[in-house]
Design an enzyme around this catalytic site. Structure first.
Site, PDB file in Angstrom:
ATOM      1  CG  ASP A   1       4.327  -3.962  -2.913  1.00 50.89           C
ATOM      2  OD1 ASP A   1       4.211  -4.963  -2.209  1.00 50.89           O
ATOM      3  OD2 ASP A   1       3.390  -3.420  -3.513  1.00 50.89           O
TER       4      ASP A   1
HETATM    5  C1  BGC Z   1       1.504  -0.262  -3.126  1.00 51.03           C
HETATM    6  C2  BGC Z   1       1.469  -0.524  -1.651  1.00 51.03           C
HETATM    7  C3  BGC Z   1       2.864  -0.525  -1.091  1.00 51.03           C
HETATM    8  C4  BGC Z   1       3.601   0.730  -1.479  1.00 51.03           C
HETATM    9  C5  BGC Z   1       5.030   0.714  -1.022  1.00 51.03           C
HETATM   10  C6  BGC Z   1       2.291   0.982  -3.402  1.00 51.03           C
HETATM   11  O1  BGC Z   1       2.406   1.156  -4.777  1.00 51.03           O
HETATM   12  O2  BGC Z   1       0.188  -0.135  -3.604  1.00 51.03           O
HETATM   13  O3  BGC Z   1       0.836  -1.742  -1.382  1.00 51.03           O
HETATM   14  O4  BGC Z   1       2.755  -0.619   0.300  1.00 51.03           O
HETATM   15  O5  BGC Z   1       3.564   0.894  -2.877  1.00 51.03           O
HETATM   16  O6  BGC Z   1       5.809  -0.175  -1.726  1.00 51.03           O
END
Ligand code: BGC
Length: 806
Positions: free
Chosen positions: A483
């Site tokens: 993200d």
């Molecule tokens: C999110 C995921 C994401 C991960 C890596 C998490 O906080 O819920 O959707 O893949 O972070 O960024």
């Protein structure tokens, strides 16, 4: 250092001090009504949605950060104490907290009085039960006064915490006998209320917080308790609470038991009131009647234990490693249930007011949950698919209460669609139920737009095919799984959300990770086509997979490892050419799992590079070296100080990818080594460094470049739960569902020795023994050798004895 121990026979973690480094929590409830409960009985309850239907209040950033929740006080002469240590905070003569499967039991002792508090949510009902058993272990008669207390949240947890000009005038309650009804907003548009009751006559009660606590006092020192009184108040506005006062006399050796019940009911709109302004209590009384005796509570507690025994009997391991057994048989699967229920919404790190159910998160949570309750998995897949857009992309999140896509976040995360393929294929491999593919499923919840689920998967695949960048690799959009890798965002102002600022699409920035996903899940989709659809479609998808595979080998390989991405200027991300962020974990795991460049030995090289650059004492770091300055072209990833979160922590979610990848290239030692490093039970001895619960995964463990190397954060709600279970149960121990039946194909290091797995699968029971015998390999099924690793599905109800020689 440890703060407790595992009691595997009872499937509990036993915490022996209230002074854990952080509150160590558990979850109560499985389906609708939920409670979070810490090792000092803090936490809160809600119905379905922690934001919109919050029942009890929680204070974020409080000091100490765990006050509130279930508050019980025992006043014994001049000494007032709590069985769970808080809220009274009086030093106990002994303390124990047992977190088990959907319940928590506290035992506190003080001055010869023993108090046991059992908290759980009974199966199928919207209430939390707190059974308080008090025994006089002293040699003198005890005159005790018990006070209970919970604090109501005014339903919408966000408004509750900020809209005081309204809130402080709307609180309304009714008190009848020992039951306190919380009916704020019921007079207008709410068709639900909550209640807190006890199965005994009370000596007094309070519902007005200020009267209960007294001016400038806190929860450890209420004035009513000091005075041994209750205000018998019915609050109007301000801060409604519910407190009972119970006086009891206990002869030496005598015991008394009380059942407190916090319940939630919904009432049909045309039957809301008994008389003007008086709420219809019939549904509450029915629920109260179900749990108003010790025997009924004991029966409900037993039913909960049986429910879990049944669930955990679906996959059961017997190996020579206690740590491995307890993770596989208890805690991995338990955490999978919790992540399935919560996604990333409500924990001690997720406020329940921010994120709803994540599309990619929930799809991945399903990977570890399918086998437990397949019907709920099926329903969830349809809910998730229903927020997909017609073009195959999707909303990134939805609220569990409304099941509508969350417009504040929107879409544009280009990995999302492929996770739908991943979980649907896994569901069919587990259950054999391909009818799900025909289920009419809307786009964006628009009535009339329904298409068979298979069409949703097709659009997921086509979305990737139709959105490729200059190198023929998938465009990344707002971000992929990571993200925080925001290659189209270019945010310069504080406060702008990296996830929503800037264009959701960019024509240049590409993701090698999504390429790996497409190869893996594209092939799984092609298998579905071949089995349940059209061979032509299977061929054409495999052809598309071939193109992306080729593009990845050509443009996604850096020489010693897979690149991470190309940014919006088509510069490499995660390359040896970069000064920082030279290597990222995600594509090494996923592209190797997908078999990209296998003939050229890319997988081996990539995993060797992972070992060289990323493996530390507690797992595999997400990237190295960490970014030391903010890179506007990379986004949030470079916003974290080095070693934290996506900037170089062990982001535990993706560690299993590397472990599974190691099994794909046949490296059993590496697969197990990577699994073990971040696995909670294996880190229990360093709990003072790790700091979070030793029975579940945390989202991250600070990396070597961090100030607090080894410290974990964000426990419980992480996709690691599902992936770690998939890794150990399927890839390493090798018991893997396929479209054609159960496959047994272990990839285990010799140190693990022989083991056996019992597995209930598609209505039959498999007893699988894995053993090393010199010169023997392959499978026998009911004594007869079989070809390959897949056991053809027998008639339901069969017992299948499998021996696997490795
Ligand atoms: C999110 C995921 C994401 C991960 C890596 C998490 O906080 O819920 O959707 O893949 O972070 O960024």
């Amino acid at each position: 250092m440890k703060y407790g121990y595992f009691d595997d026979d009872r499937r509990e973690y036993v915490i022996t001090t209230p002074a854990t480094p952080l509150p160590w929590i558990n979850y109560l409830g499985n389906d609708g009504f939920y409670g979070l409960i810490s090792n000092t009985a803090g936490g809160y309850d809600f119905y379905r949605d922690a934001k919109l239907r919050r029942i009890t209040r929680f204070r974020y950033n409080n000091v100490p950060n765990d006050i509130g929740g279930r508050m019980y006080y025992i006043k014994d002469g001049g000494c007032t104490w709590s069985p769970s240590f808080l809220p009274a905070g009086t030093e106990l003569d002994s303390y124990e907290c047992r977190h088990g499967m959907g319940y928590t039991v506290f035992t506190g002792k003080k001055n010869g009085v023993n108090a046991k508090l059992t908290a759980f949510v009974p199966l199928g009902d919207a209430c939390e039960l707190n059974r308080l058993e008090i025994t006089n272990d002293s040699s003198e008669t005890k005159e005790l006064t018990i006070y209970s207390c919970i604090e109501w949240c005014l339903w919408n947890a966000v408004d509750d915490a900020n809209n005081y000009q309204r809130n402080l005038s709307i609180g309304e309650l009714e008190v009848v006998g020992s039951t306190i009804y919380h009916k704020t907003e019921f007079r207008e548009r709410r068709d639900h209320y909550a209640f807190f009751t006890v199965n005994a006559d009370v000596n007094g009660f309070d519902t007005d917080r200020d009267v209960f606590l007294g001016a400038r006092r806190a929860w450890d020192d209420p004035i009513q308790i000091e005075n041994g009184t209750s205000g018998n108040t019915v609050a109007s506005g301000w801060y409604p609470i519910a407190s009972h006062q119970l006086k009891l006399t206990l002869a030496p050796g005598e015991k008394k038991s009380y059942v407190f019940q916090l319940g939630y009911v919904e009432v049909p709109r045309d039957r809301k009131f008994e008389s003007k302004g008086v709420i219809n209590k019939a549904p509450a009384l029915a629920l109260i009647g179900k749990y108003n005796t010790d025997a009924r509570v004991e029966a409900a507690f037993k039913a909960l234990a049986e429910y879990w025994s049944d669930l955990l009997g679906i996959y059961h391991l017997e190996s020579g490693s206690d740590k491995l057994n307890r993770m596989v048989n208890i805690w991995h699967q338990y955490q999978c249930m919790v992540t399935f229920n919560m996604s990333r919404s409500a924990s001690y790190w997720e406020t329940g007011t921010g994120r709803g159910m994540g599309f990619r998160d929930s799809c991945q949570d399903l990977l570890g949950f399918m086998h437990l309750v397949p019907d709920r998995a099926r329903a969830r897949i349809i809910d998730i698919a229903s927020i997909q857009f017609e073009n195959g992309s999707t909303y990134h999140q939805y609220q569990p209460l409304t099941k509508r896509g969350n417009a504040d976040i929107g879409g544009g995360f280009n990995d999302d669609p492929l996770w739908l393929v991943a979980c649907t294929a896994a569901y069919i491999r587990e259950t054999g139920d391909a009818t799900i593919l025909e289920h009419p499923t809307p786009f964006n919840n628009v009535e009339g737009s329904e298409k068979p689920l298979m069409e949703h998967l097709r659009r997921s695949i086509n979305f990737i095919v139709n959105n490729k960048g200059p190198h023929g690799l998938p465009l990344i959009g707002r971000a992929d799984w990571n993200d925080c890798l925001n290659l189209n965002c270019f945010s310069e102002e504080p406060g702008e959300s990296f996830q929503t600022f800037g264009p959701s699409e960019g024509p240049v920035a590409e993701s090698v990770f999504i390429a790996g996903m497409f190869v893996k899940y594209g092939l799984e989709y092609a298998d579905l086509c071949e089995h349940f659809g059209s061979k032509d479609e299977a061929d054409s998808v495999r052809n598309e997979v071939g193109k992306i595979k080729k593009a990845t080998e050509e443009y996604g390989w850096d020489g010693e490892w897979f690149l991470r991405a190309y940014d919006a200027y088509s510069h490499k991300v995660g390359s040896n050419e970069c000064e920082e962020g030279k290597i990222f974990i995600e594509p090494q795991g996923f592209c190797t799992m997908a078999g990209i460049g296998q003939e050229k030995g890319y997988g081996r090289k990539a995993l060797d590079s992972v070992k060289k650059w990323l493996v530390n004492d507690y797992g595999v770091e997400i990237l190295a070296p960490c970014y030391t300055t903010y890179h506007v072209e990379l986004g949030e990833i470079s916003s974290y100080p080095p070693g934290y979160k996506e900037n170089g922590a062990i982001f535990t979610h993706n560690n299993p990818w590397v472990s599974v990848a190691a099994t794909v290239i046949g490296d059993a030692e590496m697969a197990f080594d990577i699994y073990r490093r971040s696995c909670p039970a294996f880190l229990e001895d360093v709990s003072e460094i790790h700091r979070t619960e030793p029975y579940v995964y945390s989202q991250m463990i600070a990396g070597r470049e961090a100030v607090h190397y080894g410290e974990a954060k964000n426990s419980f709600l992480t996709g690691t739960a599902a992936w770690a279970f998939v890794d150990i149960s399927q890839a390493i121990l090798g018991v893997q569902p396929t479209l054609d039946g159960l496959s047994v194909k272990p990839c285990v290091p010799a140190e693990l020795g022989d083991y056996s797995v019992t597995r209930r699968y598609r209505g039959s029971l498999y007893n699988i023994r894995v053993t090393r015998e010199a010169g023997r390999s392959g499978l026998t099924v009911n004594g007869a050798p079989v070809e390959g690793s897949v056991i053809p599905v027998p008639a339901a109800g069969s017992r299948v004895d499998v021996v696997c020689y490795i």
